[in-house]
Design a protein around this motif. Structure first.
Motif, mmCIF file in Angstrom:
data_model
loop_
_atom_site.group_PDB
_atom_site.id
_atom_site.type_symbol
_atom_site.label_atom_id
_atom_site.label_comp_id
_atom_site.label_asym_id
_atom_site.label_seq_id
_atom_site.Cartn_x
_atom_site.Cartn_y
_atom_site.Cartn_z
ATOM 1 N N GLY A 41 0.820 -1.219 0.000
ATOM 2 C CA GLY A 41 0.000 0.000 0.000
ATOM 3 C C GLY A 41 0.843 1.253 0.000
ATOM 4 O O GLY A 41 0.548 2.221 -0.720
ATOM 5 N N TYR A 42 1.908 1.253 0.800
ATOM 6 C CA TYR A 42 2.783 2.429 0.867
ATOM 7 C C TYR A 42 3.442 2.716 -0.472
ATOM 8 O O TYR A 42 3.480 3.857 -0.944
ATOM 9 C CB TYR A 42 3.835 2.217 1.952
ATOM 10 N N LYS A 43 3.966 1.679 -1.132
ATOM 11 C CA LYS A 43 4.645 1.878 -2.414
ATOM 12 C C LYS A 43 3.688 2.426 -3.468
ATOM 13 O O LYS A 43 4.085 3.246 -4.309
ATOM 14 C CB LYS A 43 5.265 0.566 -2.891
ATOM 15 N N ALA A 44 2.444 1.965 -3.442
ATOM 16 C CA ALA A 44 1.455 2.461 -4.412
ATOM 17 C C ALA A 44 1.206 3.953 -4.200
ATOM 18 O O ALA A 44 1.175 4.734 -5.164
ATOM 19 C CB ALA A 44 0.150 1.682 -4.275
ATOM 20 N N HIS A 45 1.032 4.357 -2.936
ATOM 21 C CA HIS A 45 0.832 5.779 -2.629
ATOM 22 C C HIS A 45 2.092 6.585 -2.931
ATOM 23 O O HIS A 45 2.009 7.720 -3.427
ATOM 24 C CB HIS A 45 0.457 5.948 -1.152
ATOM 25 N N LEU A 46 3.251 6.012 -2.634
ATOM 26 C CA LEU A 46 4.512 6.714 -2.854
ATOM 27 C C LEU A 46 4.752 6.970 -4.342
ATOM 28 O O LEU A 46 5.227 8.052 -4.722
ATOM 29 C CB LEU A 46 5.664 5.888 -2.274
ATOM 30 N N GLU A 47 4.430 5.996 -5.179
ATOM 31 C CA GLU A 47 4.621 6.158 -6.622
ATOM 32 C C GLU A 47 3.795 7.336 -7.151
ATOM 33 O O GLU A 47 4.288 8.158 -7.937
ATOM 34 C CB GLU A 47 4.222 4.874 -7.341
ATOM 35 N N ILE A 48 2.554 7.409 -6.709
ATOM 36 C CA ILE A 48 1.685 8.512 -7.154
ATOM 37 C C ILE A 48 2.187 9.838 -6.597
ATOM 38 O O ILE A 48 2.202 10.858 -7.306
ATOM 39 C CB ILE A 48 0.230 8.255 -6.728
ATOM 40 N N ALA A 49 2.610 9.836 -5.326
ATOM 41 C CA ALA A 49 3.116 11.065 -4.708
ATOM 42 C C ALA A 49 4.367 11.566 -5.425
ATOM 43 O O ALA A 49 4.521 12.769 -5.673
ATOM 44 C CB ALA A 49 3.416 10.820 -3.236
#
Length: 218
Positions: A123-131
C-alpha cells in the motif's frame, strides 16, 4: 538543599524512563541494520516517545514507540516526498487514511520486516509512486513557469524573483507614453502555459496593441 524522598523517587523514575527509551532506540537501530537501511534521524529525548526515520534510498519509514499511549508496540508509517519548500506530497482521497501498522516490540527484526512487507509496503509503495509523480509534475510546472517569468522580467526590465508559490507579477511604467500613468503588467499562470498581460495606455496606443495582438493570432 537536600532532596526530598519524592524528588529522589521522581529522579529515579525519570532515569529509568530514559534508559527504557534508549533501549527502544537501540531496537529501532537494529531493525534498520537488519535490512541495511540508513537511520536518518532518531528522537533527541527518548524519555516519552522514541522514533526513528529510516530509508533504503527509495522508500522511507517512520517508526514510533510510546511508553504510554501505544505501549509495547512500534507504529510504522511511510514517509512521502517533500518539495524544496518542505511541503509533503501525499496521495489520498478525502476520508481515506494512509497505510500504517503497529508491530509488537517483542518481535525480532526478521519478524518485524516480515510484518512490514506483508501488511504495509504494498500500500505504501502504491501511494509513494503517485506522490512522486505528483511532485515531479509540480516541479516541472514550476520550472517551466520560472523560465517564462525570467523572460517576462527581462522584457519589462525588472529583476527576476524566483517563487514556487504564487506566480509573480512584473510591471513596467512607460515614460514616453502620452498617458501619464501608462504601464504594463504581466503575470504567468501557475503552470507557465499562459501569461496575462494588462496595459494602461492612451487610446491610440491601446488600439495599436489590440491590432497587433489580433495580427499575431492569425
Amino acid at each position: 538543599m537536600n532532596q526530598t524522598e519524592y524528588e529522589i523517587k521522581r529522579n529515579e523514575e525519570r532515569n529509568q524512563e530514559i534508559k527504557a527509551g534508549e533501549i527502544v532506540i537501540d531496537q529501532l537501530r537494529e531493525i534498520a541494520k537488519f535490512k541495511n537501511w540508513e537511520v536518518v534521524k532518531v528522537s533527541d529525548e527518548p524519555r516519552w516517545t522514541q522514533y526513528a526515520e529510516i530509508t533504503n534510498g527509495k522508500e522511507t519509514l517512520f517508526l514510533t514507540a510510546n511508553q504510554y499511549g501505544n505501549k509495547g508496540k512500534i507504529a510504522i508509517s511511510g514517509v512521502y516526498p517533500k518539495d524544496k519548500d518542505g511541503n509533503h506530497y501525499r496521495n489520498y482521497n478525502y476520508g481515506e487514511t494512509l497505510p500504517s501498522i503497529n508491530v509488537s516490540l517483542t518481535k525480532t527484526p526478521e519478524q518485524f520486516w516480515k510484518d512490514v512487507e506483508r501488511r504495509l509496503m504494498t500500500g505504501y509503495k502504491a501511494h509513494l509512486e503517485i506522490a512522486n509523480k505528483r511532485l515531479q509534475d509540480t516541479t516541472n510546472k514550476h520550472e517551466k513557469r520560472n523560465a517564462i517569468e525570467k523572460r517576462i522580467a527581462l522584457a519589462l526590465g525588472e529583476n527576476y524573483k524566483e517563487s514556487s508559490g504564487d506566480p509573480c507579477q512584473y510591471s513596467c511604467y512607460l515614460e514616453k507614453e502620452p498617458y501619464q500613468y501608462a504601464r504594463i503588467d504581466a503575470k504567468s499562470d501557475y503552470s507557465g502555459e499562459s501569461v496575462k498581460v494588462e496595459a494602461d495606455l492612451c487610446p491610440e496606443n491601446a488600439l495599436k496593441v489590440i491590432e497587433l495582438i489580433k495580427a499575431l493570432s492569425k
